[in-house]
Design an enzyme around this catalytic site. Structure first.
Site, short mmCIF file in Angstrom:
data_model
loop_
_atom_site.label_atom_id
_atom_site.label_comp_id
_atom_site.label_asym_id
_atom_site.label_seq_id
_atom_site.Cartn_x
_atom_site.Cartn_y
_atom_site.Cartn_z
N LEU A 1 1.11 -1.06 0.43
CA LEU A 1 0.31 -0.31 -0.13
C LEU A 1 0.79 1.68 0.03
O LEU A 1 2.04 1.33 0.36
CB LEU A 1 -0.97 -0.11 1.11
N CYS A 2 0.48 1.48 -0.48
CA CYS A 2 1.15 3.33 -0.44
C CYS A 2 1.82 4.01 0.60
O CYS A 2 0.59 3.66 1.57
CB CYS A 2 0.55 4.17 -1.10
N PRO A 3 2.82 4.67 1.67
CA PRO A 3 3.41 5.26 0.48
C PRO A 3 4.44 3.91 -0.11
O PRO A 3 5.63 4.70 -0.68
CB PRO A 3 3.84 6.51 0.79
N LEU A 4 4.69 2.17 0.51
CA LEU A 4 5.45 1.90 0.31
C LEU A 4 5.93 1.62 -1.29
O LEU A 4 7.06 1.69 -1.47
CB LEU A 4 5.37 0.58 0.70
N ASP B 1 -1.98 -0.56 -5.28
CA ASP B 1 -2.21 0.61 -5.06
C ASP B 1 -2.70 1.52 -6.40
O ASP B 1 -1.99 2.08 -6.90
CB ASP B 1 -1.71 0.39 -4.15
#
Ligand code: SF4
Lengths: 356, 86
Positions: B14-17, B41
């Site tokens: 999931l963001c911000p990953l 995502d």
């Protein structure tokens, strides 16, 4: 620390949470002609991103990273730093304790300022000072005059930490004394009111900023903190992995006993998200009817699986049937069907719900 | 279709990953290198172009595969180095 010279411009690093205060604080310093880069720390507990991505998948609204948006608005470069592992120590053992919930705000600020000060810019040079959007009196525990002094001291930044929104209420910092920034252009905001920030935002022409009064992370949320406490209590140790803390943001959590808890999707986005965990957790859905997907966290016995299935059935379209077919999938790919009776509403005790 | 050799698979993250992983990879690559980012995502639709704009990288192609909702973004890193060191 190396001082700026006529050959090297003064450089600052701004803590960018993505909210209004960091946007304004950075803008104030940028307007003084200082070279500023931003940093945003990803702790795993950040409010934005995760839940938005999970729950609003089908919606039209642009899902943006607010810290990135702020940096983009300001025209500065942003470092986004993954601190999930090192941040654990802050959450698990905060020297200064927790706030109202499991939010270790004071330790968190100290950590972030220290981390920022020790970073190196995109040009390979160190920063001369750190910019923070804190305002005296804004938050009851972490943003008081006394705590601001603690953050400056314990982060090692001392007078290299500048809070442009309330600087005039604080002793002059190095950038002010050295004349890198003009103290007269800084502000004297204090207290919980957001009005001065909103007025300044209007002056600058910022309109689309995020959550003016919101908290920066889930640790300030009571429900979330209850779920985190439950996780620590039932596992018998205060620890977590990224997946654990992400899953605490998703679905309904019910704990019928100490052996297991159930994470039940509340809508399609969450259903899809939980499907991604099929190799780590037991999953249950109702094969005979439309309904949510659930994950089992823990070590359930045979009867627990029946209890879990009856809960899942309660939230399915088959809730009024006398019998439905629950499908239980194990991480190794094995599957079995259970014929069960859905619980009625009153058969699910209130105390099974965690963090509601 | 592309001569991209490096693929960064962030599907499931999931963001911000996805952005953090892209940023970290860009730091390792020589200026002007290309890579393919895979993500699930939809937050990357905003984040990646904004990040590219900020650092002078170029996102030169985007596709979404109908299967599994995987978003594919081809990115060329800036010709001049923009390195963060942590
Ligand atoms: S709310 Fe969360 S991110 Fe913000 S200072 Fe407190 S602990 Fe840190």
């Amino acid at each position: 620390m190396e001082q700026p010279t006529k050959f090297r411009a003064v450089k600052a690093i701004a803590l960018i949470s993505g909210g209004l205060d960091s946007l304004l604080a950075t803008k104030v310093i940028l307007d003084q002609g200082i070279d500023v880069e931003g940093v945003n720390f990803f702790t795993g507990f950040c409010v934005e991103g995760h839940t938005q991505a999970i729950r609003k998948r089908q919606r039209e609204k642009i899902k943006r990273n607010n810290a990135l948006w702020v940096a983009d608005q300001l025209g500065i470069k942003l470092h986004i730093v993954d601190v999930v592992q090192e941040y654990k120590e802050i959450v698990l053992n905060p020297k200064h304790g927790y706030g109202k919930n499991l939010n270790p705000c004071l330790d968190c600020k100290i950590f972030m300022v220290e981390r920022a000060l020790n970073m190196v810019g995109f040009d390979g040079c160190k920063f001369d000072f750190v910019i923070s959007g804190e305002v005296i009196g804004q938050r009851p525990k972490s943003q008081r005059r006394e705590t601001m002094a603690i953050i400056s001291r314990e982060s090692g930044a001392h007078d290299r930490l500048l809070r442009p929104l309330c600087a005039k209420n604080l002793p002059a910092t190095l950038p002010e004394r050295e004349g890198w920034v003009n103290r007269e252009t800084l502000h004297d905001f204090s207290g919980r009111s957001r009005k001065p920030q909103m007025t300044l935002a209007t002056e600058y022409g910022f309109t689309d900023y995020a959550q003016p009064a919101g908290g920066c992370c889930f640790l300030t949320d009571q429900n979330y903190s209850s779920k985190l406490s439950d996780l620590w209590n039932t596992r018998g140790q205060r620890d977590y992995e990224l997946d654990d803390i992400v899953l605490l943001k998703v679905g309904r959590h019910l704990r019928p006993n100490h052996r297991f808890k159930l994470i039940l999707a509340r809508e399609e986005g969450e259903n899809n998200f939980l499907k991604g965990y099929r190799q780590q957790y037991i999953q249950i859905d109702i094969a005979s009817h439309t309904g949510p997907l659930a994950l089992i966290d823990g070590d359930p016995n045979e009867n627990d699986l029946r209890v879990a299935s009856r809960i899942v059935a309660r939230y399915s379209q088959g809730r009024n049937e006398s019998n439905v077919c629950a499908r239980v999938r194990f991480p190794d790919g094995e599957e079995k069907n259970l014929s069960i009776q859905p619980y009625s509403a009153h058969e699910i005790p209130e105390h099974w719900h965690i963090g509601v | 279709m592309n001569s991209t050799t490096i693929t960064l698979d962030t599907t499931g993250l999931l963001c911000p990953l996805p952005l953090i992983r892209a940023q970290d990879l860009a730091k390792e690559l020589a200026p002007g290198s290309s890579f393919l980012l895979l993500a699930s995502d939809p937050g990357v639709y905003y984040d990646i172009p904004a990040w590219c704009r900020m650092h002078g990288h170029e996102m030169f192609q985007v596709e979404e595969s109908s299967q599994e909702n995987v978003i594919q973004m081809w990115i060329k890193t800036a010709e001049t180095t923009s390195r963060s060191s942590e």
